[in-house]
Design a protein around this motif. Sequence first.
Motif, PDB file in Angstrom:
ATOM      1  N   GLY A 187      -6.346  -3.546  -5.292  1.00 17.80           N
ATOM      2  CA  GLY A 187      -6.723  -2.732  -4.144  1.00 17.80           C
ATOM      3  C   GLY A 187      -6.150  -1.337  -4.138  1.00 17.80           C
ATOM      4  O   GLY A 187      -5.170  -1.029  -4.816  1.00 17.80           O
ATOM      5  N   LYS A 188      -6.779  -0.495  -3.358  1.00 15.81           N
ATOM      6  CA  LYS A 188      -6.294   0.862  -3.088  1.00 15.81           C
ATOM      7  C   LYS A 188      -6.212   1.056  -1.582  1.00 15.81           C
ATOM      8  O   LYS A 188      -6.635   0.214  -0.791  1.00 15.81           O
ATOM      9  CB  LYS A 188      -7.236   1.894  -3.712  1.00 15.81           C
ATOM     10  CG  LYS A 188      -7.147   1.978  -5.243  1.00 15.81           C
ATOM     11  CD  LYS A 188      -5.868   2.625  -5.697  1.00 15.81           C
ATOM     12  CE  LYS A 188      -5.822   2.790  -7.211  1.00 15.81           C
ATOM     13  NZ  LYS A 188      -4.568   3.409  -7.664  1.00 15.81           N
ATOM     14  N   GLY A 189      -5.709   2.204  -1.181  1.00 12.33           N
ATOM     15  CA  GLY A 189      -5.337   2.411   0.207  1.00 12.33           C
ATOM     16  C   GLY A 189      -6.445   2.818   1.147  1.00 12.33           C
ATOM     17  O   GLY A 189      -7.631   2.766   0.835  1.00 12.33           O
ATOM     18  N   MET A 190      -6.013   3.267   2.317  1.00 19.47           N
ATOM     19  CA  MET A 190      -6.908   3.438   3.438  1.00 19.47           C
ATOM     20  C   MET A 190      -7.690   4.755   3.421  1.00 19.47           C
ATOM     21  O   MET A 190      -7.283   5.740   2.809  1.00 19.47           O
ATOM     22  CB  MET A 190      -6.112   3.391   4.739  1.00 19.47           C
ATOM     23  CG  MET A 190      -5.150   4.534   4.929  1.00 19.47           C
ATOM     24  SD  MET A 190      -4.723   4.834   6.672  1.00 19.47           S
ATOM     25  CE  MET A 190      -4.123   3.247   7.202  1.00 19.47           C
ATOM     26  N   GLY A 204       0.809  -1.198   0.000  1.00 24.80           N
ATOM     27  CA  GLY A 204       0.000   0.000   0.000  1.00 24.80           C
ATOM     28  C   GLY A 204       0.850   1.259   0.000  1.00 24.80           C
ATOM     29  O   GLY A 204       2.071   1.207   0.171  1.00 24.80           O
ATOM     30  N   PHE A 205       0.203   2.404  -0.196  1.00 22.18           N
ATOM     31  CA  PHE A 205       0.908   3.674  -0.268  1.00 22.18           C
ATOM     32  C   PHE A 205       1.708   3.958   0.999  1.00 22.18           C
ATOM     33  O   PHE A 205       2.833   4.464   0.944  1.00 22.18           O
ATOM     34  CB  PHE A 205      -0.102   4.797  -0.519  1.00 22.18           C
ATOM     35  CG  PHE A 205       0.460   6.180  -0.297  1.00 22.18           C
ATOM     36  CD1 PHE A 205       1.530   6.634  -1.049  1.00 22.18           C
ATOM     37  CD2 PHE A 205      -0.077   7.014   0.662  1.00 22.18           C
ATOM     38  CE1 PHE A 205       2.059   7.907  -0.841  1.00 22.18           C
ATOM     39  CE2 PHE A 205       0.441   8.285   0.867  1.00 22.18           C
ATOM     40  CZ  PHE A 205       1.507   8.728   0.123  1.00 22.18           C
ATOM     41  N   VAL A 233     -10.923   0.225   4.518  1.00 23.84           N
ATOM     42  CA  VAL A 233     -11.780   1.126   5.288  1.00 23.84           C
ATOM     43  C   VAL A 233     -11.596   0.816   6.775  1.00 23.84           C
ATOM     44  O   VAL A 233     -11.174  -0.279   7.136  1.00 23.84           O
ATOM     45  CB  VAL A 233     -13.264   0.988   4.886  1.00 23.84           C
ATOM     46  CG1 VAL A 233     -13.489   1.509   3.473  1.00 23.84           C
ATOM     47  CG2 VAL A 233     -13.744  -0.446   5.007  1.00 23.84           C
ATOM     48  N   PRO A 234     -11.909   1.761   7.666  1.00 22.55           N
ATOM     49  CA  PRO A 234     -11.508   1.607   9.065  1.00 22.55           C
ATOM     50  C   PRO A 234     -12.521   0.953  10.001  1.00 22.55           C
ATOM     51  O   PRO A 234     -12.249   0.840  11.192  1.00 22.55           O
ATOM     52  CB  PRO A 234     -11.260   3.063   9.496  1.00 22.55           C
ATOM     53  CG  PRO A 234     -12.256   3.838   8.695  1.00 22.55           C
ATOM     54  CD  PRO A 234     -12.341   3.134   7.367  1.00 22.55           C
ATOM     55  N   LEU A 279      -7.751   9.608  13.907  1.00 17.93           N
ATOM     56  CA  LEU A 279      -7.228   8.971  12.697  1.00 17.93           C
ATOM     57  C   LEU A 279      -6.781   7.555  13.032  1.00 17.93           C
ATOM     58  O   LEU A 279      -6.250   7.300  14.110  1.00 17.93           O
ATOM     59  CB  LEU A 279      -6.040   9.749  12.132  1.00 17.93           C
ATOM     60  CG  LEU A 279      -6.272  11.191  11.692  1.00 17.93           C
ATOM     61  CD1 LEU A 279      -4.963  11.789  11.188  1.00 17.93           C
ATOM     62  CD2 LEU A 279      -7.333  11.261  10.604  1.00 17.93           C
ATOM     63  N   MET A 280      -7.000   6.638  12.093  1.00 21.19           N
ATOM     64  CA  MET A 280      -6.475   5.289  12.269  1.00 21.19           C
ATOM     65  C   MET A 280      -4.958   5.331  12.110  1.00 21.19           C
ATOM     66  O   MET A 280      -4.441   5.796  11.092  1.00 21.19           O
ATOM     67  CB  MET A 280      -7.082   4.341  11.234  1.00 21.19           C
ATOM     68  CG  MET A 280      -8.574   4.125  11.396  1.00 21.19           C
ATOM     69  SD  MET A 280      -9.055   3.472  13.006  1.00 21.19           S
ATOM     70  CE  MET A 280      -8.321   1.848  12.974  1.00 21.19           C
TER      71      MET A 280
END
Length: 275
Positions: A54-57, A1-2, A84-85, A180-181
């Motif tokens: 996939g993409k990031g959070m 991921g990023f 997602v969180p 924030l996560m």
Amino acid sequence: GFLDRTGDEIHTSMEAGAMVPRGAMKAAPWLKAYEQNNVMVGLVLGLCGRAQIGKGMWAQPDAMAAMMEKKKAHLEAGATCAWVPSPTAAVLHAIHYHDIDVRGIQQRMLEAADTVSVLTPPADLLLPPLLKTDKSDRPADSEIESDLANSAQGILGYVARWVQLGVGCSKVPNIDDVGLMEDRATLRISCQYVCNWLYHGLVDEARVRATFEKMAAVVDRQNGNDPKYEPMCGNLDKSVSFAAAMALVSTGRAEQGGYTEPVLHAKRRDVKAAQ
């Protein structure tokens, strides 16, 4: 991921020069190339209809309206899943897949793709996000101070909960008290940023220490209602949490991969041994 890629980028390019500020990092050419390359390589290699891309959070668990507005961009870029969180966020994000024809988007991307060029890494992907060597684009002191404070607060906020309470990935208030996560990937980015700027002279050790001391008071306030939390201020020299945060900065350049686990695990064992 990023996030993992960003931490790797800072650590790998540590000797090359000072990193651009965090805001500029998100607009750096390597990021756009990285995101596009991830999707296109997957499509060209036949993942469409067979596997997830996939993409990031989305890191703000309490900002669901903003998530619904912004996270659809991941589908429009060809992704079939994204982080997602929370379960609530997952249900809401699922609506995007009813609204947007991702398979159709992927097919159009494939039709327009040049397979040879897709499988050749773009030059921008290997372009480190560095400040110019002549320092003509050096950030203003106010931006340096803001980034340093944000990094220090984020490091302390996550590390204190990890070391004292054994809490890992969780919702942690940022410097503006927005939840924030945070996880070890975001922690590594913050630590590597401070290491990089310290190594290349944008900040010095005294400024780093002073900022961390100031942010320790912020984190103490944010955790003031938790009866299990031990404040750092008042006795910083004996605070295991504060020592862990400072150790992550002082050892981050030499630590393999810039990883945070060795310091976290050692300091958590110290806390457990004293209980």
